[in-house]
Design a protein around this motif. Structure first.
Motif, PDB file in Angstrom:
ATOM      1  N   TYR A 256       0.831  -1.211   0.000  1.00  0.00           N
ATOM      2  CA  TYR A 256       0.000   0.000   0.000  1.00  0.00           C
ATOM      3  C   TYR A 256       0.863   1.257   0.000  1.00  0.00           C
ATOM      4  O   TYR A 256       0.605   2.205  -0.758  1.00  0.00           O
ATOM      5  CB  TYR A 256      -0.934  -0.001   1.208  1.00  0.00           C
ATOM      6  N   ASN A 257       1.893   1.285   0.838  1.00  0.00           N
ATOM      7  CA  ASN A 257       2.741   2.474   0.931  1.00  0.00           C
ATOM      8  C   ASN A 257       3.471   2.753  -0.379  1.00  0.00           C
ATOM      9  O   ASN A 257       3.632   3.915  -0.780  1.00  0.00           O
ATOM     10  CB  ASN A 257       3.752   2.309   2.071  1.00  0.00           C
ATOM     11  N   LEU A 258       3.930   1.688  -1.046  1.00  0.00           N
ATOM     12  CA  LEU A 258       4.587   1.861  -2.342  1.00  0.00           C
ATOM     13  C   LEU A 258       3.624   2.458  -3.357  1.00  0.00           C
ATOM     14  O   LEU A 258       3.966   3.417  -4.073  1.00  0.00           O
ATOM     15  CB  LEU A 258       5.107   0.510  -2.838  1.00  0.00           C
ATOM     16  N   LEU A 259       2.420   1.923  -3.420  1.00  0.00           N
ATOM     17  CA  LEU A 259       1.418   2.434  -4.356  1.00  0.00           C
ATOM     18  C   LEU A 259       1.060   3.884  -4.031  1.00  0.00           C
ATOM     19  O   LEU A 259       0.944   4.732  -4.927  1.00  0.00           O
ATOM     20  CB  LEU A 259       0.174   1.558  -4.306  1.00  0.00           C
ATOM     21  N   GLN A 260       0.890   4.165  -2.754  1.00  0.00           N
ATOM     22  CA  GLN A 260       0.560   5.530  -2.333  1.00  0.00           C
ATOM     23  C   GLN A 260       1.665   6.504  -2.747  1.00  0.00           C
ATOM     24  O   GLN A 260       1.395   7.611  -3.240  1.00  0.00           O
ATOM     25  CB  GLN A 260       0.345   5.576  -0.825  1.00  0.00           C
ATOM     26  N   ASP A 261       2.902   6.098  -2.551  1.00  0.00           N
ATOM     27  CA  ASP A 261       4.030   6.953  -2.907  1.00  0.00           C
ATOM     28  C   ASP A 261       4.063   7.224  -4.410  1.00  0.00           C
ATOM     29  O   ASP A 261       4.282   8.363  -4.845  1.00  0.00           O
ATOM     30  CB  ASP A 261       5.335   6.291  -2.455  1.00  0.00           C
ATOM     31  N   LEU A 262       3.833   6.195  -5.215  1.00  0.00           N
ATOM     32  CA  LEU A 262       3.833   6.367  -6.668  1.00  0.00           C
ATOM     33  C   LEU A 262       2.716   7.320  -7.097  1.00  0.00           C
ATOM     34  O   LEU A 262       2.917   8.206  -7.943  1.00  0.00           O
ATOM     35  CB  LEU A 262       3.683   5.017  -7.362  1.00  0.00           C
ATOM     36  N   ARG A 299      -9.986  -2.063  -0.575  1.00  0.00           N
ATOM     37  CA  ARG A 299     -10.675  -0.789  -0.317  1.00  0.00           C
ATOM     38  C   ARG A 299      -9.671   0.353  -0.201  1.00  0.00           C
ATOM     39  O   ARG A 299      -9.842   1.405  -0.806  1.00  0.00           O
ATOM     40  CB  ARG A 299     -11.513  -0.882   0.953  1.00  0.00           C
ATOM     41  N   ARG A 300      -8.604   0.146   0.584  1.00  0.00           N
ATOM     42  CA  ARG A 300      -7.684   1.269   0.774  1.00  0.00           C
ATOM     43  C   ARG A 300      -6.860   1.551  -0.480  1.00  0.00           C
ATOM     44  O   ARG A 300      -6.498   2.695  -0.747  1.00  0.00           O
ATOM     45  CB  ARG A 300      -6.795   1.053   1.998  1.00  0.00           C
ATOM     46  N   ILE A 301      -6.588   0.521  -1.278  1.00  0.00           N
ATOM     47  CA  ILE A 301      -5.897   0.765  -2.547  1.00  0.00           C
ATOM     48  C   ILE A 301      -6.822   1.478  -3.523  1.00  0.00           C
ATOM     49  O   ILE A 301      -6.414   2.404  -4.239  1.00  0.00           O
ATOM     50  CB  ILE A 301      -5.389  -0.562  -3.140  1.00  0.00           C
ATOM     51  N   GLY A 302      -8.091   1.084  -3.536  1.00  0.00           N
ATOM     52  CA  GLY A 302      -9.058   1.760  -4.390  1.00  0.00           C
ATOM     53  C   GLY A 302      -9.203   3.227  -4.054  1.00  0.00           C
ATOM     54  O   GLY A 302      -9.440   4.066  -4.941  1.00  0.00           O
ATOM     55  N   GLU A 303      -9.058   3.555  -2.785  1.00  0.00           N
ATOM     56  CA  GLU A 303      -9.157   4.957  -2.368  1.00  0.00           C
ATOM     57  C   GLU A 303      -8.004   5.803  -2.894  1.00  0.00           C
ATOM     58  O   GLU A 303      -8.075   7.030  -2.879  1.00  0.00           O
ATOM     59  CB  GLU A 303      -9.232   5.035  -0.842  1.00  0.00           C
ATOM     60  N   LEU A 304      -6.942   5.140  -3.380  1.00  0.00           N
ATOM     61  CA  LEU A 304      -5.842   5.864  -4.032  1.00  0.00           C
ATOM     62  C   LEU A 304      -6.172   6.207  -5.482  1.00  0.00           C
ATOM     63  O   LEU A 304      -5.410   6.910  -6.143  1.00  0.00           O
ATOM     64  CB  LEU A 304      -4.562   5.014  -4.003  1.00  0.00           C
TER      65      LEU A 304
END
Length: 462
Positions: A256-262, A299-304
């Motif tokens: 999740y953190n990697l995806l959020q950072d990207l 859910r939390r990845i979708g929110e990105l």
């Protein structure tokens, strides 16, 4: 709505677009197997002579191999299981085609013949295609280790542009980078990390977007499917609310953190693939996540703002106890397929199910692990109970279906949000294995070496 419906026909009636896909191999796709069902081996690196590959436009459907006919009737999408990876294209089989020739060490020499044939076949039959994978250290050519950082950077960029431009307009979605995370959620110190630095993932996505601005770009990883208990302000894990600890929470958080950072950096990334290689009898880092864990992670990845897919799903059952009969093994496998996919499909951002093969006759598990039956068709291409589980999951999004419905109907609804029902019954308690007692050496939690070894090379793998 009947049990005779195919997966693709059910998917076509879902209230949103759902890719229902399978990984494919060239040998069973193009060649008929022996009638005695001993036939063609499932080795992922198997090749086909060019003169044996039929013209898809000239081959009537009723003359296709059973493997191929099943794909066309059941799926709306395919992913190339092995032959599109960097190493197979330029260094190992199937390139070069002549099996008597040594692997090439010549940069820029590509052999796209097998992938060409599979892609052309898919396009002819109106199947969506996912490209797998542009950058994965495990299947990259070994000569990268002998290059300077500048040379590796140039080679990676050249490979992305060469491959994506060759299939531009034919392959429209790509797994760009695969399995860059260690068990603790930090980046594996692979050849790309060491030669290009920790921002290599960002750079690969930018190059991929530059190579094909219209392509859908995905980051893919393993054992990141479940988000379990969260930490409270006092440092205690939330367990009283029915949330359990995820099998590898640190890696799920790292994903999740990697995806959020990207996303926050404006990197052109559009989707996340969670592989879904599950073992019903697994414990510790091999323990299957619960449906609620999977739903929370999606859910939390979708929110990105990203789409999410289950990218390589299979469910191993041979590591259940010797006392487990065939019925219990089937129950466990079916419940994992049905309930986890029902939970995943209940999230708006979830758009695809990709099985890593569909018939037990051709599964990578037998090559890399042990004898097993992890898929939804048996060795004779007959539907298993787990097939019905996938059917039922898809039907939850069809007219008359109930979103998120799981094995057990009404009583299973609670498992969408938590892992234990009001009576204290845990999801999967009829087959989920208890955690072993600690041996005093601490918990082995997958690859903590930073080498990024795949699961099949790790010790204590179940």
């Amino acid at each position: 709505m009947t049990s005779d419906e195919t997966l693709s026909s059910i998917a076509s009636r879902c209230c949103k677009r759902v890719y229902i896909g399978t990984a494919v191999l060239p040998k069973p796709l193009f060649l008929h197997e022996h009638q005695d069902h001993k036939g063609i081996p499932c080795a992922t690196i198997s090749t086909v002579d060019q003169n044996q590959i039929p013209d898809p436009a000239a081959t009537p459907t009723n003359e296709l191999p059973q493997y191929t006919h099943t794909i066309l009737s059941e799926f709306n999408s395919i992913v190339i299981e092995h032959h599109l990876k960097w190493g197979p294209l330029v260094h190992t089989l199937p390139g070069p085609i002549s099996q008597s020739s040594p692997p090439t060490m010549h940069l820029g020499k590509y052999d796209f013949s097998h992938v060409d044939a599979m892609v052309d076949f898919a396009i002819h039959h109106n199947l969506h295609i996912k490209g797998h994978v542009l950058i994965w250290h495990v299947t990259s050519p070994p000569f990268l280790e002998d290059m300077s950082p500048t040379q590796v950077r140039e080679a990676v960029k050249r490979h992305i542009f060469t491959t994506m431009n060759y299939f531009k307009g034919r392959i429209k979605m790509w797994d760009v980078v695969n399995e860059s995370l260690a068990a603790d959620g930090t980046l594996v110190e692979n050849v790309f990390y060491r030669k290009m630095g920790p921002d290599y993932i960002e750079q690969c996505f930018r190059w991929a977007h530059e190579a094909d601005p219209d392509a859908f770009l995905i980051y893919n990883d393993n054992k990141v499917e479940g988000c379990g208990a969260v930490e409270t302000n006092d440092g205690d894990s939330c367990s009283s609310d029915g949330h359990s600890k995820a099998p590898i929470q640190a890696k799920a958080d790292g994903f999740y953190n990697l995806l959020q950072d990207l996303v926050e950096k404006g990197v052109p990334i559009h989707g996340a693939g969670m592989q879904g290689h599950f073992s019903a009898g697994g414990t510790k880092h091999q323990r299957p996540p619960t449906p609620a864990m999977v739903k929370r992670q999606i859910r939390r990845i979708g929110e990105l703002g990203l789409k999410v897919n289950m990218s390589e799903m299979d469910v191993r059952i041979s590591k259940l106890p010797a006392s487990a009969d065939d019925e219990l093994k089937s129950t466990a496998q079916t419940q994992i397929y049905q309930d986890i996919l029902s939970a995943a499909l209940s999230e708006p951002s979830f758009d695809g199910i990709w099985l890593w093969g569909f018939a037990d006759r051709h599964t990578w598990v037998k090559n890399f692990y042990y004898d097993d039956a992890p898929l939804i068709f048996d060795e004779k291409y007959q539907r298993k109970e787990s097939y019905v589980g996938v059917q039922n999951a898809l039907k939850t999004l069809c007219p008359g279906g109930r979103v998120g419905e799981m094995v057990g109907g009404e009583s299973a609804q609670c498992f969408l949000e938590q892992d234990v029902d009001e009576n204290g019954n845990a999801w999967g308690e009829g087959w989920m294995q208890p955690e072993p007692k600690e041996d005093g050496n601490g918990e082995k939690n997958g690859d903590s070496t930073k080498e990024g070894q795949p699961d099949w090379l790790l010790p204590d793998t179940n």
